[in-house]
Design a protein around this motif. Structure first.
Motif, PDB file in Angstrom:
ATOM      1  N   ILE A   1      50.170  37.142  46.217  1.00 33.12           N
ATOM      2  CA  ILE A   1      50.826  37.268  44.912  1.00 33.12           C
ATOM      3  C   ILE A   1      52.187  37.952  45.042  1.00 33.12           C
ATOM      4  CG2 ILE A   1      50.699  38.603  42.750  1.00 33.12           C
ATOM      5  CD1 ILE A   1      47.713  37.885  42.680  1.00 33.12           C
TER       6      ILE A   1
ATOM      7  N   ALA B   1      32.873  49.982  36.928  1.00 29.99           N
ATOM      8  CA  ALA B   1      32.438  49.470  35.624  1.00 29.99           C
ATOM      9  C   ALA B   1      32.434  47.947  35.704  1.00 29.99           C
ATOM     10  CB  ALA B   1      33.404  49.909  34.530  1.00 29.99           C
TER      11      ALA B   1
ATOM     12  N   GLY C   1      46.516  38.772  37.399  1.00 30.38           N
ATOM     13  CA  GLY C   1      45.114  38.415  37.572  1.00 30.38           C
ATOM     14  C   GLY C   1      44.416  38.510  36.234  1.00 30.38           C
TER      15      GLY C   1
ATOM     16  N   GLY D   1      41.227  37.192  35.619  1.00 29.74           N
ATOM     17  CA  GLY D   1      39.827  36.802  35.777  1.00 29.74           C
ATOM     18  C   GLY D   1      39.040  37.622  34.764  1.00 29.74           C
ATOM     19  N   GLN D   2      37.739  37.715  34.974  1.00 32.45           N
ATOM     20  CA  GLN D   2      36.911  38.451  34.000  1.00 32.45           C
ATOM     21  C   GLN D   2      37.363  39.898  33.846  1.00 32.45           C
ATOM     22  OE1 GLN D   2      32.824  37.425  35.388  1.00 32.45           O
ATOM     23  NE2 GLN D   2      32.591  36.915  33.237  1.00 32.45           N
TER      24      GLN D   2
ATOM     25  N   ALA E   1      44.588  37.818  48.377  1.00 26.66           N
ATOM     26  CA  ALA E   1      45.196  37.265  47.154  1.00 26.66           C
ATOM     27  C   ALA E   1      46.327  38.182  46.679  1.00 26.66           C
ATOM     28  CB  ALA E   1      44.143  37.106  46.069  1.00 26.66           C
TER      29      ALA E   1
ATOM     30  N   ILE F   1      37.362  50.256  40.391  1.00 24.25           N
ATOM     31  CA  ILE F   1      36.787  50.238  39.040  1.00 24.25           C
ATOM     32  C   ILE F   1      35.275  50.381  39.138  1.00 24.25           C
ATOM     33  CG2 ILE F   1      36.529  48.916  36.913  1.00 24.25           C
ATOM     34  CD1 ILE F   1      39.044  47.364  37.652  1.00 24.25           C
TER      35      ILE F   1
ATOM     36  N   THR G   1      45.949  30.439  37.865  1.00 24.65           N
ATOM     37  CA  THR G   1      45.703  29.272  37.029  1.00 24.65           C
ATOM     38  C   THR G   1      46.195  29.639  35.627  1.00 24.65           C
ATOM     39  OG1 THR G   1      43.714  28.898  38.326  1.00 24.65           O
ATOM     40  CG2 THR G   1      43.918  27.658  36.270  1.00 24.65           C
TER      41      THR G   1
ATOM     42  N   THR H   1      41.953  45.844  42.746  1.00 32.87           N
ATOM     43  CA  THR H   1      41.144  44.839  43.437  1.00 32.87           C
ATOM     44  C   THR H   1      40.186  45.529  44.401  1.00 32.87           C
ATOM     45  OG1 THR H   1      43.014  43.332  43.311  1.00 32.87           O
ATOM     46  CG2 THR H   1      41.360  42.838  44.992  1.00 32.87           C
ATOM     47  N   ASN H   2      38.974  45.024  44.514  1.00 30.76           N
ATOM     48  CA  ASN H   2      38.013  45.635  45.439  1.00 30.76           C
ATOM     49  C   ASN H   2      38.398  45.342  46.894  1.00 30.76           C
ATOM     50  OD1 ASN H   2      35.234  45.402  47.078  1.00 30.76           O
ATOM     51  ND2 ASN H   2      35.050  46.892  45.443  1.00 30.76           N
TER      52      ASN H   2
ATOM     53  N   TRP I   1      49.759  37.547  33.917  1.00 29.88           N
ATOM     54  CA  TRP I   1      49.981  36.363  34.767  1.00 29.88           C
ATOM     55  C   TRP I   1      48.677  36.063  35.479  1.00 29.88           C
ATOM     56  CZ3 TRP I   1      49.038  35.750  39.940  1.00 29.88           C
ATOM     57  CH2 TRP I   1      49.416  34.504  40.493  1.00 29.88           C
ATOM     58  N   ASN I   2      48.397  34.773  35.629  1.00 31.49           N
ATOM     59  CA  ASN I   2      47.232  34.359  36.403  1.00 31.49           C
ATOM     60  C   ASN I   2      47.601  33.115  37.199  1.00 31.49           C
ATOM     61  OD1 ASN I   2      44.292  34.906  36.838  1.00 31.49           O
ATOM     62  ND2 ASN I   2      44.135  32.768  36.208  1.00 31.49           N
TER      63      ASN I   2
ATOM     64  N   GLY J   1      40.397  41.223  34.897  1.00 36.79           N
ATOM     65  CA  GLY J   1      41.798  41.301  34.477  1.00 36.79           C
ATOM     66  C   GLY J   1      41.948  41.124  32.969  1.00 36.79           C
TER      67      GLY J   1
HETATM   68  N1  FVH Z   1      33.589  41.767  37.444  1.00 39.16           N
HETATM   69  C1  FVH Z   1      32.962  42.839  37.911  1.00 39.16           C
HETATM   70  O1  FVH Z   1      31.866  43.170  37.510  1.00 39.16           O
HETATM   71  C2  FVH Z   1      33.567  43.728  38.993  1.00 39.16           C
HETATM   72  C3  FVH Z   1      33.621  45.177  38.564  1.00 39.16           C
HETATM   73  C4  FVH Z   1      34.273  46.089  39.565  1.00 39.16           C
HETATM   74  C5  FVH Z   1      35.591  45.519  40.070  1.00 39.16           C
HETATM   75  N2  FVH Z   1      35.412  44.143  40.506  1.00 39.16           N
HETATM   76  C6  FVH Z   1      36.541  43.632  41.270  1.00 39.16           C
HETATM   77  O2  FVH Z   1      37.611  43.199  40.427  1.00 39.16           O
HETATM   78  C7  FVH Z   1      38.306  42.141  41.076  1.00 39.16           C
HETATM   79  C8  FVH Z   1      38.426  40.945  40.123  1.00 39.16           C
HETATM   80  O3  FVH Z   1      37.136  40.619  39.683  1.00 39.16           O
HETATM   81  P1  FVH Z   1      36.912  39.591  38.479  1.00 39.16           P
HETATM   82  O4  FVH Z   1      35.614  39.925  37.845  1.00 39.16           O
HETATM   83  O5  FVH Z   1      38.097  39.530  37.601  1.00 39.16           O
HETATM   84  O6  FVH Z   1      36.767  38.219  39.304  1.00 39.16           O
HETATM   85  P2  FVH Z   1      36.981  36.722  38.797  1.00 39.16           P
HETATM   86  O7  FVH Z   1      36.609  36.580  37.352  1.00 39.16           O
HETATM   87  O8  FVH Z   1      36.267  35.858  39.773  1.00 39.16           O
HETATM   88  O9  FVH Z   1      38.549  36.479  38.883  1.00 39.16           O
HETATM   89  C9  FVH Z   1      39.197  36.422  40.116  1.00 39.16           C
HETATM   90  C10 FVH Z   1      40.696  36.448  39.861  1.00 39.16           C
HETATM   91  O10 FVH Z   1      41.378  36.412  41.135  1.00 39.16           O
HETATM   92  C11 FVH Z   1      42.327  35.346  41.055  1.00 39.16           C
HETATM   93  N3  FVH Z   1      42.596  34.844  42.407  1.00 39.16           N
HETATM   94  C12 FVH Z   1      41.715  34.507  43.351  1.00 39.16           C
HETATM   95  N4  FVH Z   1      42.354  34.094  44.467  1.00 39.16           N
HETATM   96  C13 FVH Z   1      43.683  34.184  44.218  1.00 39.16           C
HETATM   97  C14 FVH Z   1      44.852  33.905  44.957  1.00 39.16           C
HETATM   98  N5  FVH Z   1      44.769  33.471  46.223  1.00 39.16           N
HETATM   99  N6  FVH Z   1      46.044  34.117  44.382  1.00 39.16           N
HETATM  100  C15 FVH Z   1      46.134  34.554  43.099  1.00 39.16           C
HETATM  101  N7  FVH Z   1      45.049  34.847  42.320  1.00 39.16           N
HETATM  102  C16 FVH Z   1      43.841  34.658  42.878  1.00 39.16           C
HETATM  103  C17 FVH Z   1      41.701  34.332  40.151  1.00 39.16           C
HETATM  104  O11 FVH Z   1      42.690  33.424  39.709  1.00 39.16           O
HETATM  105  P3  FVH Z   1      42.269  31.930  39.207  1.00 39.16           P
HETATM  106  O12 FVH Z   1      41.127  31.479  40.111  1.00 39.16           O
HETATM  107  O13 FVH Z   1      41.845  32.072  37.785  1.00 39.16           O
HETATM  108  O14 FVH Z   1      43.475  31.125  39.384  1.00 39.16           O
HETATM  109  C18 FVH Z   1      41.161  35.243  39.044  1.00 39.16           C
HETATM  110  O15 FVH Z   1      42.194  35.655  38.182  1.00 39.16           O
HETATM  111  C19 FVH Z   1      37.535  41.799  42.361  1.00 39.16           C
HETATM  112  O16 FVH Z   1      38.142  42.432  43.451  1.00 39.16           O
HETATM  113  C20 FVH Z   1      36.170  42.419  42.077  1.00 39.16           C
HETATM  114  O17 FVH Z   1      35.462  42.760  43.268  1.00 39.16           O
HETATM  115  C21 FVH Z   1      34.953  43.265  39.439  1.00 39.16           C
END
Ligand code: FVH
Length: 284
Positions: free
Chosen positions: A67, A110, A3, A5-6, A63, A108, A28, A82-83, A25-26, A8
């Motif tokens: 994975i 933060a 993961g 995302g922001q 997710a 997390i 996308t 993950t939340n 790994w992500n 990860g």
């Molecule tokens: N960002 C924050 O402020 C908060 C702080 C506290 C903790 N949360 C939790 O952290 C989890 C991830 O949050 P994030 O900020 O990284 O979220 P995004 O930037 O939206 O990235 C989401 C990633 O999840 C991947 N993903 C979504 N669905 C799937 C799936 N079915 N299979 C595999 N990966 C999946 C997504 O991948 P992609 O869209 O880039 O392909 C991103 O890597 C979350 O639980 C927060 O609540 C963050």
């Protein structure tokens, strides 16, 4: 790091900056591109093979389930940041350990820019052994606190703390809106709001003592019956100033119920007694 995302990305960067061989790994592809020191894996299986410690942080638990699918995770330590809910954490723990891996759940406390900084806090629960094996690595993300062997505890504490944050933020936004109805700049009002909220935090130790002892009636200086009486002023003023009062209504309803139940002489902390009771309100 599964993961990117922001959050990860922030986590992977913290590991790599500390000199740890980090594989990312992500879903996308291409997200590890500008992350110095992070090697992007082509598949989950490649990423899981690359390291004993597998940290996952994606949108939600479904997710996470997707994975790991049919990937061999035996012998690995899965740290899921993950939340989610306590039940989801416990179910994932059972599924992961049944497949020969160790499981640590995490919450997390933060936002991404805080990761690896002095104020980042991360809660962990689950396998003590697994946590202790990687405490030094996980400590790079922020101050780690292991809250118990029940894998659901980190999620429970995480959601509890977030609920307090939303209450605080909601209250502050209400204050900005109300004061702002007379064109008071939020940045000016801040000078009153911040010291006030700091002073009010001082009430929490007393709340906690009352909640633990169940004594809500000794030495009360702000009775619920008095507080309830003052509440209509919020609603009248909000209406007159053109500000919505939705955020204030729920606490008022709880206070009124507590008074109607015969607890008007008690401290406001006694509302917790109602929060523990399954709601009788029909939510449709
Ligand atoms: N960002 C924050 O402020 C908060 C702080 C506290 C903790 N949360 C939790 O952290 C989890 C991830 O949050 P994030 O900020 O990284 O979220 P995004 O930037 O939206 O990235 C989401 C990633 O999840 C991947 N993903 C979504 N669905 C799937 C799936 N079915 N299979 C595999 N990966 C999946 C997504 O991948 P992609 O869209 O880039 O392909 C991103 O890597 C979350 O639980 C927060 O609540 C963050």
């Amino acid at each position: 790091m599964l993961g990117l995302g922001q959050m990860g990305v922030a986590l992977a960067r913290a590991f790599a900056r500390a000199g740890h061989r980090t594989t990312g790994w992500n879903r996308t592809a291409g997200k590890a591109g500008d992350l110095a020191g992070v090697v992007e894996a082509a598949s989950v299986a490649d990423a899981v093979t690359a390291s004993d410690l597998v940290v996952v942080c994606v949108l939600d638990y479904s997710a996470v389930q997707e994975i790991f699918g049919a990937v061999d995770i035996s012998g690995r330590t899965i740290v899921n940041l993950t939340n989610g809910t306590p039940r989801q954490a416990r179910e994932l723990d059972a599924a992961v350990t049944a497949r020969g891996a160790r499981y640590v759940d995490g919450g997390i406390m933060a936002i991404p820019p805080m990761i690896a900084g002095p104020e980042a806090m991360v809660l962990y629960s689950g396998s003590t052994q697994a946590y202790e094996s990687y405490e030094h690595v996980l400590g790079l993300l922020g101050t780690g606190t292991f809250v118990g062997t029940d894998p659901g505890l980190a999620a429970l504490y995480d959601l509890s703390l977030l609920s307090a944050m939303y209450g605080l933020h909601g209250g502050a936004l209400n204050a900005f809106a109300l004061a702002g109805s007379e064109k008071v700049p939020a940045t000016d009002f801040l000078a009153l709001l911040v010291p006030w909220l700091r002073a009010m935090l001082g009430a929490l130790p007393r709340f906690a003592e009352r909640i633990d002892s169940g004594d809500f009636g000794t030495g009360v200086s702000s009775k619920l019956s008095m507080q309830v009486q003052a509440f209509p002023n919020f609603f009248d003023a909000s209406r007159e100033q053109g500000v919505r009062d939705d955020l204030l209504r729920p606490i008022y309803e709880l206070m009124k119920q507590r008074v109607a139940d015969g607890h008007g002489d008690q401290d406001g902390a006694s509302i917790v007694e109602l929060l523990r009771t399954p709601s009788t309100v029909d939510r449709g």
